[in-house]
Design a protein around this motif. Structure first.
Motif, mmCIF file in Angstrom:
data_model
loop_
_atom_site.group_PDB
_atom_site.id
_atom_site.type_symbol
_atom_site.label_atom_id
_atom_site.label_comp_id
_atom_site.label_asym_id
_atom_site.label_seq_id
_atom_site.Cartn_x
_atom_site.Cartn_y
_atom_site.Cartn_z
ATOM 1 N N LEU A 15 -5.099 52.431 29.252
ATOM 2 C CA LEU A 15 -5.746 51.218 28.750
ATOM 3 C C LEU A 15 -7.272 51.322 28.791
ATOM 4 N N VAL A 16 -7.821 51.917 29.842
ATOM 5 C CA VAL A 16 -9.270 52.097 29.928
ATOM 6 C C VAL A 16 -9.752 53.046 28.827
ATOM 7 N N VAL A 17 -9.018 54.128 28.602
ATOM 8 C CA VAL A 17 -9.379 55.074 27.540
ATOM 9 C C VAL A 17 -9.320 54.382 26.174
ATOM 10 N N LEU A 18 -8.305 53.591 25.919
ATOM 11 C CA LEU A 18 -8.200 52.850 24.658
ATOM 12 C C LEU A 18 -9.343 51.844 24.509
ATOM 13 N N LEU A 19 -9.665 51.144 25.570
ATOM 14 C CA LEU A 19 -10.751 50.170 25.525
ATOM 15 C C LEU A 19 -12.081 50.844 25.200
ATOM 16 N N VAL A 20 -12.361 51.958 25.843
ATOM 17 C CA VAL A 20 -13.598 52.692 25.576
ATOM 18 C C VAL A 20 -13.607 53.192 24.126
ATOM 19 N N GLY A 21 -12.489 53.708 23.652
ATOM 20 C CA GLY A 21 -12.396 54.198 22.271
ATOM 21 C C GLY A 21 -12.623 53.090 21.248
ATOM 22 N N VAL A 22 -11.984 51.949 21.448
ATOM 23 C CA VAL A 22 -12.149 50.827 20.524
ATOM 24 C C VAL A 22 -13.594 50.317 20.553
ATOM 25 N N THR A 23 -14.201 50.275 21.723
ATOM 26 C CA THR A 23 -15.593 49.834 21.829
ATOM 27 C C THR A 23 -16.527 50.767 21.070
ATOM 28 N N ILE A 24 -16.347 52.071 21.226
ATOM 29 C CA ILE A 24 -17.185 53.046 20.519
ATOM 30 C C ILE A 24 -16.988 52.929 19.013
ATOM 31 N N LEU A 25 -15.752 52.795 18.559
ATOM 32 C CA LEU A 25 -15.491 52.641 17.122
ATOM 33 C C LEU A 25 -16.102 51.348 16.579
ATOM 34 N N SER A 26 -16.015 50.280 17.335
ATOM 35 C CA SER A 26 -16.572 49.008 16.905
ATOM 36 C C SER A 26 -18.092 49.077 16.765
ATOM 37 N N ILE A 27 -18.757 49.667 17.729
ATOM 38 C CA ILE A 27 -20.211 49.818 17.668
ATOM 39 C C ILE A 27 -20.595 50.720 16.493
ATOM 40 N N GLY A 28 -19.871 51.791 16.316
ATOM 41 C CA GLY A 28 -20.132 52.705 15.192
ATOM 42 C C GLY A 28 -19.974 52.013 13.849
ATOM 43 N N TRP A 29 -18.920 51.225 13.685
ATOM 44 C CA TRP A 29 -18.703 50.506 12.433
ATOM 45 C C TRP A 29 -19.830 49.497 12.196
ATOM 46 N N HIS A 30 -20.242 48.791 13.241
ATOM 47 C CA HIS A 30 -21.309 47.806 13.101
ATOM 48 C C HIS A 30 -22.613 48.469 12.646
ATOM 49 N N ILE A 31 -22.947 49.595 13.223
ATOM 50 C CA ILE A 31 -24.160 50.321 12.829
ATOM 51 C C ILE A 31 -24.038 50.808 11.390
ATOM 52 N N TYR A 32 -22.878 51.364 11.023
ATOM 53 C CA TYR A 32 -22.661 51.869 9.665
ATOM 54 C C TYR A 32 -22.730 50.752 8.641
ATOM 55 N N ARG A 33 -22.108 49.607 8.936
ATOM 56 C CA ARG A 33 -21.992 48.521 7.962
ATOM 57 C C ARG A 33 -23.227 47.627 7.906
ATOM 58 N N TYR A 34 -23.810 47.305 9.048
ATOM 59 C CA TYR A 34 -24.885 46.324 9.086
ATOM 60 C C TYR A 34 -26.249 46.902 9.425
ATOM 61 N N GLY A 35 -26.303 48.150 9.836
ATOM 62 C CA GLY A 35 -27.578 48.766 10.172
ATOM 63 C C GLY A 35 -28.332 49.161 8.916
ATOM 64 N N GLY A 36 -29.552 49.574 9.084
ATOM 65 C CA GLY A 36 -30.356 50.001 7.942
ATOM 66 C C GLY A 36 -31.822 50.011 8.290
#
Length: 125
Positions: A15-36
């Motif tokens: 569960l900790v590994v999944l939580l860390v993975g989902v958090t990293i993916l979420s931050i990455g998506w936010h930077i890709y989609r809304y960053g600039g």
């Protein structure tokens, strides 16, 4: 004791590994989609209006602003900003707005800033 502890807590480890993975993916998506890159544009007036539905089912006018914006290194970009229900505007003539421009998704954010917050090479005279 170490093997025993890991054997009894494998669910927590997964569960900790999944939580860390989902958090990293979420931050990455936010930077890709809304960053600039940030661009700064002086408002010379609205280029038109369009209907925007705000919470409560009310329709109000949103505004369109077009112009040449400058980046922090002085590079220029022609941008078009459409206001949204959270910040309908209108911006007043002479105000400076900071625009976040994503090359894949266009304008992703904007906000009013003061002249002191504009980098020296992006200053609009």
């Amino acid at each position: 004791m170490s093997k025993f502890a890991i054997k009894n807590h494998w669910i927590e480890v997964v569960l900790v590994v999944l939580l860390v993975g989902v958090t990293i993916l979420s931050i990455g998506w936010h930077i890709y989609r809304y960053g600039g890159d940030y661009y700064y544009m002086r408002v010379n007036g609205s280029s038109g209006s369009f209907p925007v539905k705000v919470p409560g089912g009310i329709t109000q006018n949103g505004y369109v602003y077009r112009g040449i914006a400058k980046g922090k290194y002085g590079n220029r970009q022609r941008l078009e900003v459409h206001t949204v229900a959270d910040d309908l505007g209108p911006f007043h003539k002479g105000q400076i707005i900071r625009i976040t421009y994503n090359p894949k998704f266009g304008v992703t954010n904007y906000k009013k800033v003061s002249r002191d917050q504009v980098p020296p090479l992006a200053r609009i005279h």
